[in-house]
Write an enzyme that holds these catalytic residues in place. Structure first.
Site, PDB file in Angstrom:
ATOM      1  N   LYS A 240      -0.924  -5.494 -45.350  1.00 30.41           N
ATOM      2  CA  LYS A 240      -1.554  -6.814 -45.431  1.00 30.41           C
ATOM      3  C   LYS A 240      -2.471  -7.037 -44.212  1.00 30.41           C
ATOM      4  CE  LYS A 240       2.239  -8.857 -48.142  1.00 30.41           C
ATOM      5  NZ  LYS A 240       3.208  -9.981 -48.250  1.00 30.41           N
TER       6      LYS A 240
ATOM      7  N   TYR B 270      -1.112 -12.035 -57.202  1.00 33.44           N
ATOM      8  CA  TYR B 270       0.052 -12.881 -56.941  1.00 33.44           C
ATOM      9  C   TYR B 270       0.252 -13.936 -58.038  1.00 33.44           C
ATOM     10  CZ  TYR B 270       1.170 -11.006 -52.288  1.00 33.44           C
ATOM     11  OH  TYR B 270       1.577 -10.202 -51.235  1.00 33.44           O
TER      12      TYR B 270
ATOM     13  N   ASN C 109       4.196 -10.873 -43.355  1.00 25.94           N
ATOM     14  CA  ASN C 109       5.256  -9.855 -43.371  1.00 25.94           C
ATOM     15  C   ASN C 109       4.726  -8.443 -43.596  1.00 25.94           C
ATOM     16  OD1 ASN C 109       4.706 -10.170 -46.058  1.00 25.94           O
ATOM     17  ND2 ASN C 109       6.746 -10.871 -46.650  1.00 25.94           N
TER      18      ASN C 109
ATOM     19  N   HIS D 219       3.019  -5.159 -48.580  1.00 25.28           N
ATOM     20  CA  HIS D 219       3.361  -5.499 -49.971  1.00 25.28           C
ATOM     21  C   HIS D 219       3.785  -4.231 -50.694  1.00 25.28           C
ATOM     22  CE1 HIS D 219       3.163  -6.735 -54.148  1.00 25.28           C
ATOM     23  NE2 HIS D 219       2.516  -5.604 -54.361  1.00 25.28           N
TER      24      HIS D 219
ATOM     25  N   GLU E  87      -0.231  -3.536 -60.923  1.00 30.03           N
ATOM     26  CA  GLU E  87      -0.917  -3.639 -59.632  1.00 30.03           C
ATOM     27  C   GLU E  87      -1.807  -2.424 -59.374  1.00 30.03           C
ATOM     28  OE1 GLU E  87       2.390  -4.422 -57.029  1.00 30.03           O
ATOM     29  OE2 GLU E  87       2.659  -6.448 -57.841  1.00 30.03           O
TER      30      GLU E  87
HETATM   31  P1  RTP Z   1       5.211  -8.987 -51.670  1.00 30.97           P
HETATM   32  O1  RTP Z   1       5.006  -9.373 -53.132  1.00 30.97           O
HETATM   33  O2  RTP Z   1       4.118  -9.496 -50.780  1.00 30.97           O
HETATM   34  O3  RTP Z   1       5.462  -7.516 -51.541  1.00 30.97           O
HETATM   35  O4  RTP Z   1       6.536  -9.666 -51.139  1.00 30.97           O
HETATM   36  P2  RTP Z   1       7.948  -9.723 -51.857  1.00 30.97           P
HETATM   37  O5  RTP Z   1       7.889  -9.059 -53.200  1.00 30.97           O
HETATM   38  O6  RTP Z   1       8.939  -9.224 -50.881  1.00 30.97           O
HETATM   39  O7  RTP Z   1       8.148 -11.297 -52.033  1.00 30.97           O
HETATM   40  P3  RTP Z   1       7.604 -12.259 -53.189  1.00 30.97           P
HETATM   41  O8  RTP Z   1       8.747 -13.075 -53.651  1.00 30.97           O
HETATM   42  O9  RTP Z   1       6.824 -11.490 -54.206  1.00 30.97           O
HETATM   43  O10 RTP Z   1       6.632 -13.205 -52.398  1.00 30.97           O
HETATM   44  C1  RTP Z   1       5.281 -12.844 -52.139  1.00 30.97           C
HETATM   45  C2  RTP Z   1       4.916 -13.243 -50.735  1.00 30.97           C
HETATM   46  O11 RTP Z   1       4.899 -14.659 -50.667  1.00 30.97           O
HETATM   47  C3  RTP Z   1       5.268 -15.062 -49.354  1.00 30.97           C
HETATM   48  N1  RTP Z   1       6.359 -16.011 -49.447  1.00 30.97           N
HETATM   49  N2  RTP Z   1       6.403 -17.104 -48.765  1.00 30.97           N
HETATM   50  N3  RTP Z   1       7.139 -19.612 -47.704  1.00 30.97           N
HETATM   51  C4  RTP Z   1       7.963 -18.981 -48.504  1.00 30.97           C
HETATM   52  O12 RTP Z   1       9.061 -19.411 -48.771  1.00 30.97           O
HETATM   53  C5  RTP Z   1       7.545 -17.704 -49.071  1.00 30.97           C
HETATM   54  N4  RTP Z   1       8.214 -17.000 -49.942  1.00 30.97           N
HETATM   55  C6  RTP Z   1       7.454 -15.897 -50.195  1.00 30.97           C
HETATM   56  C7  RTP Z   1       5.701 -13.840 -48.594  1.00 30.97           C
HETATM   57  O13 RTP Z   1       4.658 -13.458 -47.713  1.00 30.97           O
HETATM   58  C8  RTP Z   1       5.918 -12.800 -49.665  1.00 30.97           C
HETATM   59  O14 RTP Z   1       5.675 -11.491 -49.188  1.00 30.97           O
HETATM   60 MG    MG Z   2       6.421  -9.507 -54.606  1.00 34.82          MG
END
Ligand code: RTP
Ligand code: MG
Length: 148
Positions: free
Chosen positions: A9, A49, A112, A115, A126
């Site tokens: 990212k 997203y 974080n 991705h 994706e």
């Molecule tokens: P990613 O898609 O980026 O790989 O992350 P992930 O699967 O671990 O998590 P996901 O649930 O898909 O969430 C996508 C991104 O959204 C941001 N996020 N912010 N403020 C919040 O509560 C919150 N929750 C998620 C995070 O940057 C996450 O990577």
């Molecule tokens: Mg995700």
């Protein structure tokens, strides 16, 4: 062989972590089959997203992922989707174990570092959002026989 979509990212690119992150997946034994440094257009970010469209953090998430260049990659290997997720660490870096990318380098959920696709269906979706078929390469590494 299974493929997944991983992306450093904008925070990871700005912090010069591309090399470290690529190295972790190379050393694990996975094979890089596609990569590009790119800026994500707004529309692509919203599609990527899309599952989070109704979430309160959607706007911030799209603003962040379009805020600077990202390093988009396709990796191949046995169980690469799930293994890459565990090497990334939990979404919220406060819960991410040391030794994972997020556990080692991130402190806040909004920034974080990395991705990774979370399922075979997400990986397929994706990869095709970010890469054309002809941008992916296919090659044999003899060493792979000793790893997977
Ligand atoms: P990613 O898609 O980026 O790989 O992350 P992930 O699967 O671990 O998590 P996901 O649930 O898909 O969430 C996508 C991104 O959204 C941001 N996020 N912010 N403020 C919040 O509560 C919150 N929750 C998620 C995070 O940057 C996450 O990577
Ligand atoms: Mg995700």
């Amino acid at each position: 062989m299974e493929k997944t979509f991983l992306m450093v990212k904008p925070d990871g690119v700005q912090r010069s972590l591309i090399g470290d992150i690529v190295s972790r997946f190379e050393k694990k034994g996975f094979q890089l089959v596609g990569a590009k440094l790119m800026s994500i257009p707004q529309e692509l970010a919203e599609q990527h997203y899309g599952e989070h469209k109704e979430r309160p953090f959607f706007g911030e998430l799209v603003d962040f992922i379009t805020s600077g260049p990202v390093f988009a990659m396709v990796w191949e290997g046995e169980n690469v989707i799930a293994t890459a997720r565990s090497m990334m660490g939990a979404t919220n870096p406060k819960d991410a174990a040391p030794g994972t990318v997020r556990g080692d380098y991130a402190a806040t959920v909004g920034k974080n570092i990395i991705h990774g696709s979370d399922s075979p269906a997400s990986a397929e979706r994706e990869i095709s959002l970010f890469f054309k078929e002809e941008e992916l390469v296919s090659y044999s590494k003899l060493i792979s026989e000793w790893i997977y």
